[in-house]
Write a protein that holds these residues in place. Structure first.
Motif, PDB file in Angstrom:
ATOM      1  N   ARG A  16       6.094  -6.237   2.090  1.00 22.29           N
ATOM      2  CA  ARG A  16       5.593  -5.170   3.075  1.00 22.29           C
ATOM      3  C   ARG A  16       5.121  -4.084   2.553  1.00 22.29           C
ATOM      4  O   ARG A  16       4.266  -3.391   3.441  1.00 22.29           O
ATOM      5  N   CYS A  17       5.437  -3.548   1.653  1.00 20.05           N
ATOM      6  CA  CYS A  17       5.087  -2.339   0.904  1.00 20.05           C
ATOM      7  C   CYS A  17       4.687  -2.243  -0.442  1.00 20.05           C
ATOM      8  O   CYS A  17       5.558  -3.209  -1.395  1.00 20.05           O
ATOM      9  N   VAL A  18       3.984  -1.436  -0.912  1.00 20.10           N
ATOM     10  CA  VAL A  18       3.515  -1.545  -2.181  1.00 20.10           C
ATOM     11  C   VAL A  18       3.133   0.146  -2.601  1.00 20.10           C
ATOM     12  O   VAL A  18       2.336   0.683  -1.600  1.00 20.10           O
ATOM     13  N   GLU A  19       3.772   0.543  -3.750  1.00 20.63           N
ATOM     14  CA  GLU A  19       3.348   1.968  -3.992  1.00 20.63           C
ATOM     15  C   GLU A  19       3.147   1.879  -5.550  1.00 20.63           C
ATOM     16  O   GLU A  19       3.796   1.162  -6.375  1.00 20.63           O
ATOM     17  N   TYR A  20       2.445   2.791  -6.117  1.00 22.65           N
ATOM     18  CA  TYR A  20       2.196   3.185  -7.561  1.00 22.65           C
ATOM     19  C   TYR A  20       2.802   4.400  -8.020  1.00 22.65           C
ATOM     20  O   TYR A  20       2.302   5.555  -7.563  1.00 22.65           O
ATOM     21  N   SER A  21       3.724   4.545  -8.993  1.00 19.22           N
ATOM     22  CA  SER A  21       4.383   5.609  -9.421  1.00 19.22           C
ATOM     23  C   SER A  21       3.483   6.136 -10.667  1.00 19.22           C
ATOM     24  O   SER A  21       3.669   5.301 -11.692  1.00 19.22           O
ATOM     25  N   HIS A  22       2.998   7.196 -10.561  1.00 15.93           N
ATOM     26  CA  HIS A  22       2.526   7.662 -11.842  1.00 15.93           C
ATOM     27  C   HIS A  22       3.521   8.414 -12.784  1.00 15.93           C
ATOM     28  O   HIS A  22       3.370   8.161 -13.824  1.00 15.93           O
ATOM     29  N   ALA A  23       4.650   8.654 -12.068  1.00 15.91           N
ATOM     30  CA  ALA A  23       5.809   9.558 -12.885  1.00 15.91           C
ATOM     31  C   ALA A  23       6.418   8.225 -13.868  1.00 15.91           C
ATOM     32  O   ALA A  23       6.760   8.565 -14.947  1.00 15.91           O
ATOM     33  N   ALA A  24       6.571   7.112 -13.386  1.00 13.78           N
ATOM     34  CA  ALA A  24       7.161   5.872 -13.916  1.00 13.78           C
ATOM     35  C   ALA A  24       6.115   5.068 -14.591  1.00 13.78           C
ATOM     36  O   ALA A  24       6.796   4.170 -15.484  1.00 13.78           O
ATOM     37  N   GLY A  25       4.990   5.028 -14.150  1.00  9.59           N
ATOM     38  CA  GLY A  25       3.810   4.090 -14.647  1.00  9.59           C
ATOM     39  C   GLY A  25       4.155   2.714 -14.195  1.00  9.59           C
ATOM     40  O   GLY A  25       3.905   1.634 -14.765  1.00  9.59           O
ATOM     41  N   GLN A  26       4.936   2.528 -13.004  1.00  6.86           N
ATOM     42  CA  GLN A  26       5.148   1.440 -12.501  1.00  6.86           C
ATOM     43  C   GLN A  26       4.589   1.238 -10.821  1.00  6.86           C
ATOM     44  O   GLN A  26       4.322   2.022 -10.165  1.00  6.86           O
ATOM     45  N   VAL A  27       4.527  -0.239 -10.474  1.00  6.91           N
ATOM     46  CA  VAL A  27       4.173  -0.590  -9.304  1.00  6.91           C
ATOM     47  C   VAL A  27       5.603  -1.076  -8.657  1.00  6.91           C
ATOM     48  O   VAL A  27       6.453  -1.621  -9.174  1.00  6.91           O
ATOM     49  N   ILE A  28       5.707  -0.429  -7.489  1.00  6.42           N
ATOM     50  CA  ILE A  28       7.021  -0.613  -6.581  1.00  6.42           C
ATOM     51  C   ILE A  28       6.567  -1.173  -5.489  1.00  6.42           C
ATOM     52  O   ILE A  28       5.880  -0.873  -4.735  1.00  6.42           O
ATOM     53  N   THR A  29       7.472  -2.525  -5.186  1.00  6.51           N
ATOM     54  CA  THR A  29       7.374  -3.421  -4.034  1.00  6.51           C
ATOM     55  C   THR A  29       8.491  -3.435  -3.376  1.00  6.51           C
ATOM     56  O   THR A  29       9.455  -3.487  -3.801  1.00  6.51           O
ATOM     57  N   GLY A  30       8.122  -3.637  -1.736  1.00  2.00           N
ATOM     58  CA  GLY A  30       9.360  -3.730  -0.931  1.00  2.00           C
ATOM     59  C   GLY A  30       9.093  -4.941  -0.098  1.00  2.00           C
ATOM     60  O   GLY A  30       8.024  -5.036   0.741  1.00  2.00           O
ATOM     61  N   SER A  31      10.213  -5.810   0.166  1.00  2.00           N
ATOM     62  CA  SER A  31       9.780  -7.052   0.652  1.00  2.00           C
ATOM     63  C   SER A  31      10.836  -7.566   1.840  1.00  2.00           C
ATOM     64  O   SER A  31      11.840  -7.073   1.935  1.00  2.00           O
ATOM     65  N   TRP A  32      10.667  -8.246   2.868  1.00  2.00           N
ATOM     66  CA  TRP A  32      11.505  -8.833   3.501  1.00  2.00           C
ATOM     67  C   TRP A  32      12.405  -9.676   3.176  1.00  2.00           C
ATOM     68  O   TRP A  32      13.231 -10.009   3.957  1.00  2.00           O
ATOM     69  N   ASP A  33      12.402  -9.967   1.843  1.00  2.00           N
ATOM     70  CA  ASP A  33      13.298 -10.804   1.353  1.00  2.00           C
ATOM     71  C   ASP A  33      14.642 -10.058   0.871  1.00  2.00           C
ATOM     72  O   ASP A  33      15.584 -10.278   0.179  1.00  2.00           O
TER      73      ASP A  33
END
Length: 349
Positions: free
Chosen positions: A103-120
């Motif tokens: 459902r969601c995706v964000e890129y964190s410049h602070a952590a250098g990571q892609v963060i995703t949230g799911s219906w799982d």
């Protein structure tokens, strides 16, 4: 409060998605705009030049998108995948997968990571610099109490809003457990969460025409500042109509924010002074997403039917980009009265 004449306004971008617009995001580096849609596409526009620059694909509806930088971006889909798109070459690759729609995706410049949230019911962090393939790029999996509906970032803080009105707040430097576990102060299902640009808290919207203003500070004085307000409602022929608030976008300069609802209206609010600054007249469809450009001079509006009334005829989905006037988004200074004069005035009354 001031209002515009005619339809909500702005330049309509060419070649809009053919199905519901799930999100749109301005780049932090330019006037490029990324748009995700239920028609299985991710579109890249130059919003100021009014040009479609590229198109990328999933095998099912695309539910969210975000920029990495001006050369690439990420998307999340109902096909359970997280994908990276390189704009200059058209190259696409699967960064990773969930066990249900993402459902969601964000890129964190602070952590250098892609963060995703799911219906799982999981949150996942990915390292986009690693070799392609799930096992090589997955940094961590973090279980949530329910399906993830919306996530937001500010600095090293991550806010996760799920079904069941749960809100988890993480510090990206230590994801082993949430820094805070909260319940939404709104009684109904969460639609959107966005963090204040100054990093002190977040705004949360619901399906029941309300927005809550929350603060990270857990002290009594910090929590005393939180409040909620009604919006995106109207009364006709003695009947009250309440609309879901689908979108929240903060102005990057002034910290004011806009909301968009299923009433097709965009409002601009001064959260500190608890006032509405501006209301644009109605757009053709529900407002499904909003985004300010990096300098706050442009506002992208997704006018897209969200099926709140079922499968009925509706206007085609559209993306409008409007030039933002300072009067629409700049907080008005408080008018301070002379305490002595005010006391005398009250005495006369």
């Amino acid at each position: 409060m001031q209002m515009m004449n005619g339809i909500g306004g702005g330049t309509e971008l060419p070649s809009p998605p053919s199905d519901g617009i799930s999100n749109l995001r301005f780049s932090n580096h330019s006037d490029h705009l990324l748009v995700s849609s239920w028609d299985k596409t991710v579109r890249l526009y130059d919003a100021r030049e009014n040009v479609l620059k590229g198109e990328f694909f999933h095998s099912a509806a695309v539910l969210d998108c975000c920029f990495h930088d001006d050369s690439s971006g990420f998307s999340a889909g109902a096909d359970h995948t997280v994908r990276r798109h390189v704009f200059s070459t058209g190259k696409e690759e699967i960064l990773g997968r969930h066990k249900a729609p993402v459902r969601c995706v964000e890129y964190s410049h602070a952590a250098g990571q892609v963060i995703t949230g799911s219906w799982d019911k999981t949150l996942k962090c990915w390292d986009p610099r690693g070799a392609s393939g799930q096992e090589r790029t997955l940094v961590g999996t973090y279980f949530q109490p329910e399906r993830v509906y919306s996530i937001a970032l500010v600095g090293t803080r991550l806010v996760v809003a799920t079904a069941g009105r749960h809100v988890n707040i993480y510090d990206l430097r230590n994801m082993s457990q949430p820094e805070q576990r909260r319940e939404s102060s709104l009684k109904y299902q969460t639609r959107c969460v966005r963090c204040y640009p100054n990093g002190t808290g977040y705004a949360l919207s619901s399906v029941e025409g309300r927005v809550a203003m929350e603060f990270f500070d857990t002290s009594d004085s910090g929590q005393a500042k939180k409040y909620a307000f009604k919006c995106h409602r109207k009364t006709e022929d003695g009947k009250d109509f309440v609309y879901p608030v689908n979108a929240i976008a903060f102005h990057p300069i002034y910290g004011t924010f806009s909301t968009g609802g299923c009433d097709g209206v965009v409002n601009v609010w001064d959260g500190n002074n608890k006032k509405r600054l501006f209301q644009y007249t109605k757009y053709p469809n529900s407002i499904s997403a909003l985004s300010f450009s990096k300098d706050g001079q442009l506002l992208a509006v997704a006018s897209s039917y969200t099926y709140e009334r079922g499968d009925v005829p509706h206007s085609p989905d559209s993306i409008f980009v409007r030039n933002v006037n300072e009067i629409e988004v700049k907080p008005k200074p408080k008018m301070y009265s002379n305490p002595e004069s005010e006391a005398k005035s009250k005495a006369r009354v």
